[in-house]
Design a protein around this motif. Sequence first.
Motif, mmCIF file in Angstrom:
data_model
loop_
_atom_site.group_PDB
_atom_site.id
_atom_site.type_symbol
_atom_site.label_atom_id
_atom_site.label_comp_id
_atom_site.label_asym_id
_atom_site.label_seq_id
_atom_site.Cartn_x
_atom_site.Cartn_y
_atom_site.Cartn_z
ATOM 1 N N ALA A 1 0.834 -1.201 0.000
ATOM 2 C CA ALA A 1 0.000 0.000 0.000
ATOM 3 C C ALA A 1 0.870 1.253 0.000
ATOM 4 O O ALA A 1 0.597 2.205 -0.735
ATOM 5 C CB ALA A 1 -0.929 -0.008 1.212
ATOM 6 N N ALA A 2 1.922 1.254 0.798
ATOM 7 C CA ALA A 2 2.833 2.405 0.845
ATOM 8 C C ALA A 2 3.501 2.613 -0.510
ATOM 9 O O ALA A 2 3.618 3.751 -0.987
ATOM 10 C CB ALA A 2 3.879 2.204 1.939
ATOM 11 N N ARG A 3 3.911 1.525 -1.144
ATOM 12 C CA ARG A 3 4.554 1.624 -2.460
ATOM 13 C C ARG A 3 3.586 2.172 -3.498
ATOM 14 O O ARG A 3 3.899 3.123 -4.218
ATOM 15 C CB ARG A 3 5.059 0.241 -2.898
ATOM 16 C CG ARG A 3 5.742 0.236 -4.275
ATOM 17 C CD ARG A 3 6.121 -1.171 -4.718
ATOM 18 N NE ARG A 3 4.972 -2.030 -4.914
ATOM 19 C CZ ARG A 3 4.193 -2.020 -6.003
ATOM 20 N NH1 ARG A 3 4.437 -1.183 -6.988
ATOM 21 N NH2 ARG A 3 3.169 -2.859 -6.106
ATOM 22 N N ILE A 4 2.394 1.596 -3.555
ATOM 23 C CA ILE A 4 1.414 1.995 -4.565
ATOM 24 C C ILE A 4 0.940 3.428 -4.351
ATOM 25 O O ILE A 4 0.807 4.203 -5.306
ATOM 26 C CB ILE A 4 0.219 1.020 -4.558
ATOM 27 C CG1 ILE A 4 0.682 -0.352 -5.066
ATOM 28 C CG2 ILE A 4 -0.942 1.559 -5.396
ATOM 29 C CD1 ILE A 4 -0.295 -1.484 -4.800
ATOM 30 N N MET A 5 0.706 3.806 -3.092
ATOM 31 C CA MET A 5 0.189 5.140 -2.797
ATOM 32 C C MET A 5 1.294 6.183 -2.613
ATOM 33 O O MET A 5 1.000 7.352 -2.388
ATOM 34 C CB MET A 5 -0.696 5.093 -1.553
ATOM 35 C CG MET A 5 -1.976 4.316 -1.780
ATOM 36 S SD MET A 5 -3.113 4.459 -0.391
ATOM 37 C CE MET A 5 -2.656 3.022 0.545
ATOM 38 N N LYS A 6 2.550 5.707 -2.669
ATOM 39 C CA LYS A 6 3.694 6.601 -2.500
ATOM 40 C C LYS A 6 3.590 7.389 -1.193
ATOM 41 O O LYS A 6 3.674 8.619 -1.164
ATOM 42 C CB LYS A 6 3.852 7.526 -3.697
ATOM 43 C CG LYS A 6 4.144 6.776 -4.989
ATOM 44 C CD LYS A 6 4.269 7.682 -6.163
ATOM 45 C CE LYS A 6 4.542 7.005 -7.475
ATOM 46 N NZ LYS A 6 4.360 5.628 -7.661
ATOM 47 N N MET A 7 3.380 6.635 -0.117
ATOM 48 C CA MET A 7 3.247 7.219 1.211
ATOM 49 C C MET A 7 4.174 6.483 2.165
ATOM 50 O O MET A 7 4.507 5.314 1.926
ATOM 51 C CB MET A 7 1.802 7.098 1.708
ATOM 52 C CG MET A 7 0.795 7.832 0.850
ATOM 53 S SD MET A 7 -0.860 7.716 1.533
ATOM 54 C CE MET A 7 -0.712 8.904 2.850
#
Length: 64
Positions: free
Chosen positions: A27-33
Amino acid sequence: MPAITVEAASLTNEQKAELGKVLTEEAARIMKMPKETIMIFLKENPLENVIFGGVQVSELHKKK
Protein backbone atom coordinates in the motif's frame (compact mmCIF):
# COMPACT_ATOMS: atom_id res chain seq x y z
CA MET A 1 -3.94 8.14 6.99
CA PRO A 2 -5.03 5.28 4.73
CA ALA A 3 -6.79 2.41 6.45
CA ILE A 4 -7.13 -1.12 5.10
CA THR A 5 -9.63 -3.52 6.63
CA VAL A 6 -9.36 -7.26 6.08
CA GLU A 7 -12.06 -9.67 7.21
CA ALA A 8 -11.06 -13.29 7.44
CA ALA A 9 -11.57 -16.48 9.38
CA SER A 10 -9.23 -17.16 12.28
CA LEU A 11 -5.60 -16.36 11.52
CA THR A 12 -2.47 -17.37 13.36
CA ASN A 13 -0.28 -14.64 14.82
CA GLU A 14 2.31 -15.45 12.15
CA GLN A 15 -0.29 -15.00 9.40
CA LYS A 16 -1.44 -11.70 10.92
CA ALA A 17 2.12 -10.40 11.10
CA GLU A 18 2.93 -11.39 7.52
CA LEU A 19 -0.34 -10.03 6.15
CA GLY A 20 0.15 -6.75 7.98
CA LYS A 21 3.71 -6.40 6.76
CA VAL A 22 2.97 -7.21 3.12
CA LEU A 23 -0.19 -5.09 2.93
CA THR A 24 1.59 -2.14 4.54
CA GLU A 25 4.60 -2.36 2.22
CA GLU A 26 2.52 -2.69 -0.94
CA ALA A 27 0.00 0.00 0.00
CA ALA A 28 2.83 2.40 0.84
CA ARG A 29 4.55 1.62 -2.46
CA ILE A 30 1.41 1.99 -4.57
CA MET A 31 0.19 5.14 -2.80
CA LYS A 32 3.69 6.60 -2.50
CA MET A 33 3.25 7.22 1.21
CA PRO A 34 5.38 6.42 4.25
CA LYS A 35 4.67 2.99 5.78
CA GLU A 36 4.07 4.71 9.12
CA THR A 37 0.89 6.29 7.73
CA ILE A 38 -0.79 2.98 6.77
CA MET A 39 -3.25 1.43 9.22
CA ILE A 40 -4.37 -2.21 8.95
CA PHE A 41 -7.45 -3.54 10.74
CA LEU A 42 -7.84 -7.32 10.89
CA LYS A 43 -11.31 -8.55 11.71
CA GLU A 44 -11.63 -12.23 12.43
CA ASN A 45 -14.89 -14.04 11.89
CA PRO A 46 -15.62 -17.45 13.42
CA LEU A 47 -16.43 -19.94 10.66
CA GLU A 48 -19.96 -20.37 11.99
CA ASN A 49 -20.51 -16.63 11.34
CA VAL A 50 -19.57 -16.91 7.65
CA ILE A 51 -22.20 -18.14 5.20
CA PHE A 52 -21.19 -19.27 1.71
CA GLY A 53 -23.87 -20.39 -0.69
CA GLY A 54 -26.39 -20.47 2.15
CA VAL A 55 -24.29 -22.84 4.28
CA GLN A 56 -22.15 -22.01 7.31
CA VAL A 57 -18.48 -22.41 6.44
CA SER A 58 -18.03 -24.38 9.67
CA GLU A 59 -20.41 -27.00 8.23
CA LEU A 60 -18.55 -27.05 4.91
CA HIS A 61 -15.32 -27.80 6.76
CA LYS A 62 -16.93 -30.74 8.58
CA LYS A 63 -17.73 -32.37 5.21
CA LYS A 64 -14.06 -32.48 4.15
